[in-house]
Write a protein that holds these residues in place. Structure first.
Motif, PDB file in Angstrom:
ATOM      1  N   PHE A 179      24.401  24.051 -40.283  1.00 28.06           N
ATOM      2  CA  PHE A 179      25.571  24.101 -39.201  1.00 28.06           C
ATOM      3  C   PHE A 179      26.097  22.708 -39.415  1.00 28.06           C
ATOM      4  O   PHE A 179      25.237  21.716 -39.289  1.00 28.06           O
ATOM      5  CB  PHE A 179      25.308  24.403 -37.899  1.00 28.06           C
ATOM      6  CG  PHE A 179      26.434  24.362 -36.997  1.00 28.06           C
ATOM      7  CD1 PHE A 179      27.283  25.449 -36.822  1.00 28.06           C
ATOM      8  CD2 PHE A 179      26.564  23.095 -36.159  1.00 28.06           C
ATOM      9  CE1 PHE A 179      28.562  25.206 -36.030  1.00 28.06           C
ATOM     10  CE2 PHE A 179      27.755  23.467 -35.400  1.00 28.06           C
ATOM     11  CZ  PHE A 179      28.561  24.212 -35.242  1.00 28.06           C
ATOM     12  N   SER A 186      29.143  27.229 -40.457  1.00 27.09           N
ATOM     13  CA  SER A 186      27.614  27.595 -40.437  1.00 27.09           C
ATOM     14  C   SER A 186      27.597  28.588 -41.706  1.00 27.09           C
ATOM     15  O   SER A 186      28.255  29.296 -42.075  1.00 27.09           O
ATOM     16  CB  SER A 186      27.346  28.685 -39.171  1.00 27.09           C
ATOM     17  OG  SER A 186      26.121  29.255 -39.175  1.00 27.09           O
ATOM     18  N   GLN A 187      26.235  28.341 -42.385  1.00 31.01           N
ATOM     19  CA  GLN A 187      25.759  28.789 -43.602  1.00 31.01           C
ATOM     20  C   GLN A 187      24.416  29.286 -43.201  1.00 31.01           C
ATOM     21  O   GLN A 187      23.435  28.682 -42.736  1.00 31.01           O
ATOM     22  CB  GLN A 187      25.996  27.601 -44.641  1.00 31.01           C
ATOM     23  CG  GLN A 187      27.243  27.011 -44.769  1.00 31.01           C
ATOM     24  CD  GLN A 187      27.364  25.903 -45.652  1.00 31.01           C
ATOM     25  OE1 GLN A 187      26.652  25.757 -46.597  1.00 31.01           O
ATOM     26  NE2 GLN A 187      27.978  24.843 -45.143  1.00 31.01           N
ATOM     27  N   PHE A 207      22.460  25.676 -32.584  1.00 34.45           N
ATOM     28  CA  PHE A 207      23.175  26.301 -33.738  1.00 34.45           C
ATOM     29  C   PHE A 207      22.451  27.507 -33.998  1.00 34.45           C
ATOM     30  O   PHE A 207      23.019  28.436 -34.554  1.00 34.45           O
ATOM     31  CB  PHE A 207      23.443  25.207 -34.834  1.00 34.45           C
ATOM     32  CG  PHE A 207      21.999  24.879 -35.506  1.00 34.45           C
ATOM     33  CD1 PHE A 207      21.998  25.683 -36.812  1.00 34.45           C
ATOM     34  CD2 PHE A 207      21.154  24.188 -35.192  1.00 34.45           C
ATOM     35  CE1 PHE A 207      20.611  25.615 -37.293  1.00 34.45           C
ATOM     36  CE2 PHE A 207      19.876  23.778 -35.620  1.00 34.45           C
ATOM     37  CZ  PHE A 207      19.920  24.407 -36.878  1.00 34.45           C
ATOM     38  N   GLN A 255      25.166  17.389 -38.666  1.00 34.73           N
ATOM     39  CA  GLN A 255      24.693  18.386 -39.400  1.00 34.73           C
ATOM     40  C   GLN A 255      23.618  18.896 -38.733  1.00 34.73           C
ATOM     41  O   GLN A 255      22.448  18.010 -38.293  1.00 34.73           O
ATOM     42  CB  GLN A 255      24.349  18.212 -40.839  1.00 34.73           C
ATOM     43  CG  GLN A 255      25.745  17.912 -41.718  1.00 34.73           C
ATOM     44  CD  GLN A 255      25.312  17.778 -42.974  1.00 34.73           C
ATOM     45  OE1 GLN A 255      24.588  16.951 -43.225  1.00 34.73           O
ATOM     46  NE2 GLN A 255      25.697  18.498 -44.181  1.00 34.73           N
ATOM     47  N   ASN A 266      19.100  27.788 -42.672  1.00 31.05           N
ATOM     48  CA  ASN A 266      20.432  28.087 -41.886  1.00 31.05           C
ATOM     49  C   ASN A 266      21.131  26.549 -41.623  1.00 31.05           C
ATOM     50  O   ASN A 266      20.419  25.688 -41.057  1.00 31.05           O
ATOM     51  CB  ASN A 266      19.810  28.395 -40.720  1.00 31.05           C
ATOM     52  CG  ASN A 266      20.918  28.959 -39.750  1.00 31.05           C
ATOM     53  OD1 ASN A 266      22.111  28.797 -39.780  1.00 31.05           O
ATOM     54  ND2 ASN A 266      20.440  29.821 -38.828  1.00 31.05           N
ATOM     55  N   ILE A 325      23.920  31.025 -33.197  1.00 28.43           N
ATOM     56  CA  ILE A 325      25.133  31.546 -34.090  1.00 28.43           C
ATOM     57  C   ILE A 325      24.500  32.729 -35.016  1.00 28.43           C
ATOM     58  O   ILE A 325      23.541  32.582 -35.581  1.00 28.43           O
ATOM     59  CB  ILE A 325      25.490  30.487 -34.874  1.00 28.43           C
ATOM     60  CG1 ILE A 325      26.230  29.547 -34.066  1.00 28.43           C
ATOM     61  CG2 ILE A 325      26.652  31.143 -35.964  1.00 28.43           C
ATOM     62  CD1 ILE A 325      26.818  28.239 -34.604  1.00 28.43           C
ATOM     63  N   TYR A 336      34.327  28.026 -38.826  1.00 32.38           N
ATOM     64  CA  TYR A 336      35.018  28.158 -37.308  1.00 32.38           C
ATOM     65  C   TYR A 336      35.992  27.220 -37.363  1.00 32.38           C
ATOM     66  O   TYR A 336      36.702  26.773 -38.083  1.00 32.38           O
ATOM     67  CB  TYR A 336      33.957  27.906 -36.541  1.00 32.38           C
ATOM     68  CG  TYR A 336      32.592  28.702 -36.681  1.00 32.38           C
ATOM     69  CD1 TYR A 336      32.725  30.131 -35.906  1.00 32.38           C
ATOM     70  CD2 TYR A 336      31.557  28.602 -37.003  1.00 32.38           C
ATOM     71  CE1 TYR A 336      31.777  30.934 -35.950  1.00 32.38           C
ATOM     72  CE2 TYR A 336      30.561  29.543 -37.185  1.00 32.38           C
ATOM     73  CZ  TYR A 336      30.470  30.758 -36.486  1.00 32.38           C
ATOM     74  OH  TYR A 336      29.589  31.745 -36.626  1.00 32.38           O
ATOM     75  N   VAL A 357      23.629  35.553 -37.934  1.00 31.83           N
ATOM     76  CA  VAL A 357      23.615  35.119 -39.290  1.00 31.83           C
ATOM     77  C   VAL A 357      24.042  36.878 -39.583  1.00 31.83           C
ATOM     78  O   VAL A 357      23.482  37.684 -39.205  1.00 31.83           O
ATOM     79  CB  VAL A 357      22.462  34.732 -40.019  1.00 31.83           C
ATOM     80  CG1 VAL A 357      22.250  33.211 -39.570  1.00 31.83           C
ATOM     81  CG2 VAL A 357      21.120  35.424 -39.756  1.00 31.83           C
ATOM     82  N   TYR A 386      28.668  32.598 -44.957  1.00 25.53           N
ATOM     83  CA  TYR A 386      29.304  31.403 -44.683  1.00 25.53           C
ATOM     84  C   TYR A 386      30.150  31.600 -43.873  1.00 25.53           C
ATOM     85  O   TYR A 386      30.980  32.700 -43.808  1.00 25.53           O
ATOM     86  CB  TYR A 386      29.897  30.736 -45.835  1.00 25.53           C
ATOM     87  CG  TYR A 386      30.724  29.457 -45.668  1.00 25.53           C
ATOM     88  CD1 TYR A 386      30.361  28.405 -45.534  1.00 25.53           C
ATOM     89  CD2 TYR A 386      32.200  29.618 -45.127  1.00 25.53           C
ATOM     90  CE1 TYR A 386      31.039  27.181 -45.380  1.00 25.53           C
ATOM     91  CE2 TYR A 386      32.895  28.523 -45.211  1.00 25.53           C
ATOM     92  CZ  TYR A 386      32.415  27.388 -45.095  1.00 25.53           C
ATOM     93  OH  TYR A 386      33.142  26.300 -44.834  1.00 25.53           O
ATOM     94  N   ASN A 387      30.109  31.066 -42.434  1.00 29.15           N
ATOM     95  CA  ASN A 387      31.287  31.144 -41.406  1.00 29.15           C
ATOM     96  C   ASN A 387      32.096  30.035 -41.119  1.00 29.15           C
ATOM     97  O   ASN A 387      31.332  29.073 -40.613  1.00 29.15           O
ATOM     98  CB  ASN A 387      30.614  31.647 -40.164  1.00 29.15           C
ATOM     99  CG  ASN A 387      29.745  33.188 -40.359  1.00 29.15           C
ATOM    100  OD1 ASN A 387      30.503  34.044 -40.749  1.00 29.15           O
ATOM    101  ND2 ASN A 387      28.624  33.123 -39.914  1.00 29.15           N
ATOM    102  N   THR A 419      34.581  23.158 -38.631  1.00 29.85           N
ATOM    103  CA  THR A 419      33.133  23.525 -38.135  1.00 29.85           C
ATOM    104  C   THR A 419      32.579  24.618 -39.056  1.00 29.85           C
ATOM    105  O   THR A 419      33.293  25.778 -39.255  1.00 29.85           O
ATOM    106  CB  THR A 419      32.881  23.902 -36.602  1.00 29.85           C
ATOM    107  OG1 THR A 419      33.654  22.706 -36.087  1.00 29.85           O
ATOM    108  CG2 THR A 419      31.626  24.168 -36.257  1.00 29.85           C
TER     109      THR A 419
END
Length: 136
Positions: free
Chosen positions: A103, A82-83, A28, A129, A101, A31, A76, A33, A73-74, A80
């Motif tokens: 996920f 990601s932060q 993760f 997580q 970070n 990914i 997906y 940021v 904040y993404n 799902t």
């Protein structure tokens, strides 16, 4: 004799590096940021001069001017996300920064081959997580 020992050592550690899918941690962290690094196509480690430098190149934290924070904040596909949360502060000649970070994947269906229909989630759901803490 030395060649044999070296070959035996290389063969013994090979499975640790090439164990196959699902056997390595931290994927993760690939990914991106923030928004600037992905906008530059990932060519950011040499330009890292904001708080997201703690993720790409911590040496870039030396270029911070005062206090800086970033929240990302993404969302997906299929539950799902990601932060990223980072904060850095210039303190005299040095800079102190920290980041978290995260996920997460939620609502993963549990299935059982022996009980019920294989096309229906018969055991409920669970979540997975990952978290990375950074200090620079």
């Amino acid at each position: 004799m030395m060649r044999v020992l070296l070959a035996a050592f290389a063969v013994s550690i090979a499975p640790a590096f090439a164990s196959g899918p699902g056997t390595s941690a931290g994927q993760f962290l690939r990914i991106p940021v923030g928004a600037r690094a992905p906008a530059l196509g990932g060519a950011f480690s040499a330009l890292a001069d904001d708080i997201t430098a703690i993720h790409y190149n911590p040496a870039g934290l030396a270029q911070l001017e005062g206090k800086e924070a970033a929240i990302s904040y993404n969302a997906y596909f299929k539950d799902t996300a990601s932060q990223f949360l980072g904060y850095g502060q210039k303190m005299g000649a040095c800079t102190l920064a920290g980041a978290i970070n995260l996920f997460a994947v939620k609502d993963i269906e549990k299935r059982s081959v022996s009980a019920g229909d294989a096309d229906k989630p018969d055991l409920g759901t669970f979540k997975a997580q990952d978290m990375a803490l950074s200090l620079g």
